[in-house]
Enzyme design. Structure first.
Site, PDB file in Angstrom:
ATOM      1  CB  CYS B  34      -0.932   0.019   1.192  1.00  0.00           C
ATOM      2  SG  CYS B  34      -2.112  -1.326   1.166  1.00  0.00           S
ATOM      3  CB  CYS B 103      -0.225   8.726   6.836  1.00  0.00           C
ATOM      4  SG  CYS B 103      -0.059   8.338   5.091  1.00  0.00           S
TER       5      CYS B 103
END
Lengths: 392, 147
Positions: B34, B103
């Site tokens: 990813c 994130c």
């Protein structure tokens, strides 16, 4: 705006000042609707038809085979959906490739939801379609083969003439998305055996929002929008006159440019110097795309162990414009489908950068990248766990 | 996509990047598939995190959030460090684009995992293995973020 080092010409190009100059009167004095009966309108009609003749000449086509559209995406939709809807009596099978632009892939996916079957041909590590795979994929109910001329991300050029021949032999319509090739490679629809072709003006120094759809005489398609009788009933809507005039000028300029060997060689030399410089200054770099069968303006490199967006932003701090195949720039979590199709692993694909040059690219642009990118890579690698692991 | 000035500043002048060779705890999170992998290192003295560094393979947001997270825990007790959430991180960066929120979750996870690893080692257990994220789950999260 601060100085920009523009190396993203596969995204869009600078409009040639000559093109802008040609367009301007059509916003002010010559604003007439070409469908009018009065002489001012008929003058506009004449200019649009002259532009059509110019566009036809650019592709070695007949003016009747040229349809003006809003650009590459509309032309691609017209080809795929238009041919699909018009030929259901023959079947509902389409062949394309895994590395097409989203304008083709997502149109095919749309058709899959509505009863069509689509074969997505694989490509080799250079991005070239296997002719044997293509031949095997053709069925009795295949109505269309659509293969892009040159890939926007890695620049690989397909054997279009050969694919066209195979399509003809099997009596299947053949469309090519030549959006990236136009202005970089000579296009001759007769020699290439194509039935349909898509072009977009802003990729070859023309204006945005206008394109060409080449439709060979006798090829059956449905029109996508219903309305007036414009473009020979193929594309309803008042003509984008300034855009069409600008695009014709861009075709003229591109023809001269393609005939000018030193001009073409200069772009290739700059690209090669950029690529060589990156390989020399940065270890662990992979060059993507075919070594020879590749557009002279495109360089796609995978800088291993780091992610593309960070490199792009570091370059942006210094005014460099480039693009990346990483997921971060696409709004999805997957990296570019093209880079995965040529066999890159996800990590390597995430670290890919594309530089694309044009006739306006200078030595200074290339020097700037070679000055800014290597230290940015050193910094990003110094914080990459994979780089550390590799050098353990 | 537009990053805030604070994200850009963090990315440009990155703090605490690198590896602590004799770390007391390591938190490895993320998935290269990813595009984001974070390794967080901590040094601990008397229940206080005295040093914290990161190594990140990932985008600008991944680097900025890991750098900020490491900054936030230095000087904090274990309990205080565990209270830091991805929401805190996002707020301190003046927000993140929706598709980049994962994130900040990764940065929070990285810190928590480094502390967990420290606690295990203290009890004489083997270090924590790398946390491999489930792709499907990740994509699912991503879809939710977009809504």
């Amino acid at each position: 705006m601060d100085k920009v080092y523009y190396l993203d010409n596969n995204a869009t190009t600078k409009t040639d000042p000559e093109v802008v100059k040609a367009m301007l009167p059509y916003f002010s004095d010559n604003y007439f609707n070409p469908s009018g009966v009065y002489s001012a309108a008929q003058d506009a009609r004449k200019d649009v038809e002259n532009a059509r003749a110019t566009a036809a000449k650019f592709l070695n086509a007949d003016p009747k085979e040229i349809i003006f559209t809003s650009g590459g995406t509309e032309s691609d939709n017209m080809a795929v959906k238009g041919a699909a809807y018009a030929n259901t009596d023959k079947g509902r099978h389409i062949i394309t490739t895994k590395i097409e632009h989203h304008a083709i892939i997502n149109t095919c996916k749309y058709l899959e939801k509505h009863g069509w079957e689509v074969t997505y041909l694989p490509v080799d590590k250079y991005g070239i379609v296997d002719m044997e795979e293509l031949k095997k994929a053709i069925r009795k109910d295949t109505v269309l083969i659509s293969v892009m001329f040159a890939n926007n991300e890695i620049g690989t050029i397909q054997p279009i003439e050969e694919i066209g021949k195979i399509a003809r032999e099997n009596n299947v319509y053949f469309h090519t998305d030549a959006v990236q090739a136009a202005g970089k490679v000579k296009l001759d629809v007769k020699k290439l055996n194509v039935d349909m072709m898509s072009l977009s003006a802003h990729k070859f120094h023309g204006p945005k929002g206008v394109g060409i759809f080449y439709l060979k005489k006798g090829v059956r398609i449905h029109s996508l929008s219903q309305g007036g009788h414009h473009e020979n009933n193929r594309r309803a809507g008042t003509e984008n006159v300034p855009g069409i005039i600008g695009m014709a000028k861009a075709c003229e300029i591109a023809s001269a440019h393609l005939d000018d060997a030193p001009d073409m060689a200069r772009i290739k030399a700059l690209r090669d110097r950029l690529e060589k410089g990156i390989i020399e200054k940065i270890p662990e770099v992979i060059v993507n795309g075919h070594p020879d069968k590749r557009m002279d303006n495109t360089s796609n490199v995978s800088i291993r162990y780091i992610e593309g967006e960070g490199m792009l932003i570091h370059m942006d701090f210094e005014g460099i414009c480039a693009s990346s195949g990483s997921a971060c720039t696409s709004g999805s979590l997957d990296p570019s489908h093209v880079l995965l199709a040529i066999g890159l692993d996800h990590g390597t694909a995430h670290g890919s950068i594309r530089f694309s040059l044009s006739k306006y690219t200078t030595d200074e642009d290339v020097n700037k990248v070679l000055e800014v990118l290597p230290p940015a890579v050193v910094k990003l690698r110094s914080m990459s766990p994979f780089w550390k692991e590799k050098n353990k | 996509m537009k990053y805030s000035d604070k994200v850009m500043e963090r990315f440009k002048n990155t703090k605490n990047m690198g590896r602590i060779e004799n770390a007391d705890g390591i938190g490895k999170v993320g998935n290269a598939k990813c595009g984001d992998v974070m390794w967080i290192y901590i040094k601990v003295e008397n229940d206080i995190i005295t040093e914290c560094k990161f190594e990140t393979f990932g985008c600008v947001a991944a680097i900025a959030t890991s750098s900020l997270a490491t900054d936030l825990v230095i000087g904090k007790t274990m309990k205080e460090a565990l209270e830091i959430t991805n929401k805190n991180i996002v707020e301190m960066l003046d927000g993140l684009p929706p598709e980049k929120l994962h994130c900040s979750v990764l940065a929070e996870d990285g810190i928590k995992r480094a502390i967990e690893d420290y606690n295990r080692r203290k009890q004489g257990l083997s270090p924590l293995p790398e946390k491999e994220e489930d792709d499907h789950e990740h994509e699912h999260d991503h879809d939710n973020e977009k809504v």
